[in-house]
Scaffold this motif. Structure first.
Motif, mmCIF file in Angstrom:
data_model
loop_
_atom_site.group_PDB
_atom_site.id
_atom_site.type_symbol
_atom_site.label_atom_id
_atom_site.label_comp_id
_atom_site.label_asym_id
_atom_site.label_seq_id
_atom_site.Cartn_x
_atom_site.Cartn_y
_atom_site.Cartn_z
ATOM 1 N N ILE A 118 -0.142 14.705 -4.497
ATOM 2 C CA ILE A 118 -0.493 13.634 -3.565
ATOM 3 C C ILE A 118 0.756 13.265 -2.778
ATOM 4 O O ILE A 118 1.809 12.996 -3.341
ATOM 5 N N SER A 119 0.621 13.244 -1.467
ATOM 6 C CA SER A 119 1.752 12.921 -0.595
ATOM 7 C C SER A 119 2.170 11.462 -0.793
ATOM 8 O O SER A 119 1.320 10.586 -0.966
ATOM 9 N N PRO A 120 3.481 11.159 -0.755
ATOM 10 C CA PRO A 120 3.920 9.764 -0.906
ATOM 11 C C PRO A 120 3.506 8.868 0.261
ATOM 12 O O PRO A 120 3.544 7.656 0.160
ATOM 13 N N THR A 121 3.091 9.479 1.380
ATOM 14 C CA THR A 121 2.606 8.699 2.523
ATOM 15 C C THR A 121 1.158 9.072 2.842
ATOM 16 O O THR A 121 0.740 9.022 4.000
ATOM 17 N N GLN A 128 0.831 -1.207 0.000
ATOM 18 C CA GLN A 128 0.000 0.000 0.000
ATOM 19 C C GLN A 128 0.866 1.257 0.000
ATOM 20 O O GLN A 128 0.563 2.223 -0.700
ATOM 21 N N VAL A 129 1.939 1.256 0.772
ATOM 22 C CA VAL A 129 2.836 2.409 0.785
ATOM 23 C C VAL A 129 3.511 2.575 -0.569
ATOM 24 O O VAL A 129 3.627 3.691 -1.094
ATOM 25 N N LEU A 130 3.932 1.482 -1.167
ATOM 26 C CA LEU A 130 4.557 1.538 -2.486
ATOM 27 C C LEU A 130 3.580 2.071 -3.532
ATOM 28 O O LEU A 130 3.955 2.860 -4.406
ATOM 29 N N ALA A 131 2.311 1.662 -3.437
ATOM 30 C CA ALA A 131 1.294 2.166 -4.370
ATOM 31 C C ALA A 131 1.083 3.663 -4.177
ATOM 32 O O ALA A 131 0.943 4.410 -5.156
ATOM 33 N N ALA A 132 1.063 4.135 -2.941
ATOM 34 C CA ALA A 132 0.905 5.574 -2.683
ATOM 35 C C ALA A 132 2.102 6.351 -3.226
ATOM 36 O O ALA A 132 1.941 7.445 -3.786
ATOM 37 N N GLN A 133 3.304 5.783 -3.098
ATOM 38 C CA GLN A 133 4.483 6.450 -3.642
ATOM 39 C C GLN A 133 4.443 6.502 -5.167
ATOM 40 O O GLN A 133 4.855 7.491 -5.773
ATOM 41 N N ALA A 147 -5.009 8.640 2.887
ATOM 42 C CA ALA A 147 -6.190 8.429 2.038
ATOM 43 C C ALA A 147 -5.854 7.507 0.872
ATOM 44 O O ALA A 147 -6.628 6.596 0.539
ATOM 45 N N ALA A 148 -4.700 7.707 0.244
ATOM 46 C CA ALA A 148 -4.302 6.855 -0.881
ATOM 47 C C ALA A 148 -4.024 5.433 -0.410
ATOM 48 O O ALA A 148 -4.418 4.463 -1.060
ATOM 49 N N ILE A 149 -3.369 5.311 0.734
ATOM 50 C CA ILE A 149 -3.051 3.974 1.263
ATOM 51 C C ILE A 149 -4.325 3.219 1.585
ATOM 52 O O ILE A 149 -4.480 2.039 1.218
ATOM 53 N N VAL A 150 -5.274 3.875 2.234
ATOM 54 C CA VAL A 150 -6.545 3.228 2.566
ATOM 55 C C VAL A 150 -7.321 2.898 1.292
ATOM 56 O O VAL A 150 -7.916 1.822 1.168
ATOM 57 N N ALA A 151 -7.311 3.806 0.309
ATOM 58 C CA ALA A 151 -8.018 3.546 -0.954
ATOM 59 C C ALA A 151 -7.450 2.318 -1.659
ATOM 60 O O ALA A 151 -8.210 1.457 -2.132
ATOM 61 N N PHE A 152 -6.125 2.216 -1.727
ATOM 62 C CA PHE A 152 -5.519 1.053 -2.369
ATOM 63 C C PHE A 152 -5.804 -0.225 -1.582
ATOM 64 O O PHE A 152 -6.003 -1.289 -2.167
ATOM 65 N N ALA A 153 -5.831 -0.135 -0.268
ATOM 66 C CA ALA A 153 -6.156 -1.312 0.544
ATOM 67 C C ALA A 153 -7.589 -1.764 0.283
ATOM 68 O O ALA A 153 -7.857 -2.963 0.142
ATOM 69 N N LEU A 154 -8.525 -0.819 0.181
ATOM 70 C CA LEU A 154 -9.921 -1.166 -0.104
ATOM 71 C C LEU A 154 -10.078 -1.779 -1.491
ATOM 72 O O LEU A 154 -10.835 -2.739 -1.674
#
Length: 165
Positions: free
Chosen positions: A130-133, A116-121, A136-143
């Motif tokens: 969009i922040s690399p950490t 998830q962190v890699l996807a946000a980056q 919101a992006a991490i949770v979105a990718f997890a969902l």
């Protein structure tokens, strides 16, 4: 699964050919979807980023896949998709010793967090706003990952139920 239920009853026992279902190629989407993500790509290019060349990095990746596939293929001989890891480890480690093997799925929590962190980056590389950490992006990718896994599992269960009838 001699009783016609969806609950495994054979444990590590031999599954008669008449009770097996599906085809070998039905396992391909399971293994592909489990490995088709950014972390696999990042780990796959480690050889090159550490100074290796493409040829030897490719040889290492192919050799690792062949070696891993060789041993994993033995699981398929024990049933449609092989027994669960916990059940398989009981003969070697006993019921109490198998608890050590049970802890290994806990590593997937860290592996998924890394994904998830890699996807946000990666998303940050596409859009600097969009922040690399970004939580919101991490949770979105997890969902998204959970919904894809859930739909794939549902399709697999339905396909298996239909093939048994």
């Amino acid at each position: 699964m001699g009783t016609g239920t969806l609950i495994e009853t054979r444990s590590i026992d031999y599954v008669p050919l008449a009770e097996r279902h599906g085809k070998v190629w039905h396992l391909w989407p399971v293994w592909f979807s489990g490995d088709a993500h950014l972390a696999t790509l990042a780990v796959g290019v480690l050889g090159i980023t550490l100074g290796g060349n493409l040829l030897w990095t490719a040889v290492a990746v192919v050799a690792g896949c062949l070696l891993g596939t060789f041993f994993m293929a033995f699981h398929s001989t024990q049933g449609a998709a092989g027994p669960a890891q916990m059940i398989q480890s009981r003969p070697q480690f006993g019921y109490s010793g198998a608890l050590l093997v049970w802890r290994s799925p806990c590593a997937y929590i860290g592996y998924n967090a890394f994904n998830q962190v890699l996807a946000a980056q990666a998303l940050h590389q596409l859009s600097a706003s969009i922040s690399p950490t970004s939580p919101a992006a991490i949770v979105a990718f997890a969902l998204i990952a959970v919904s894809l896994a859930r739909s794939a599992t549902t399709r697999s269960i339905l396909r298996n139920a239909v093939s048994r009838t």
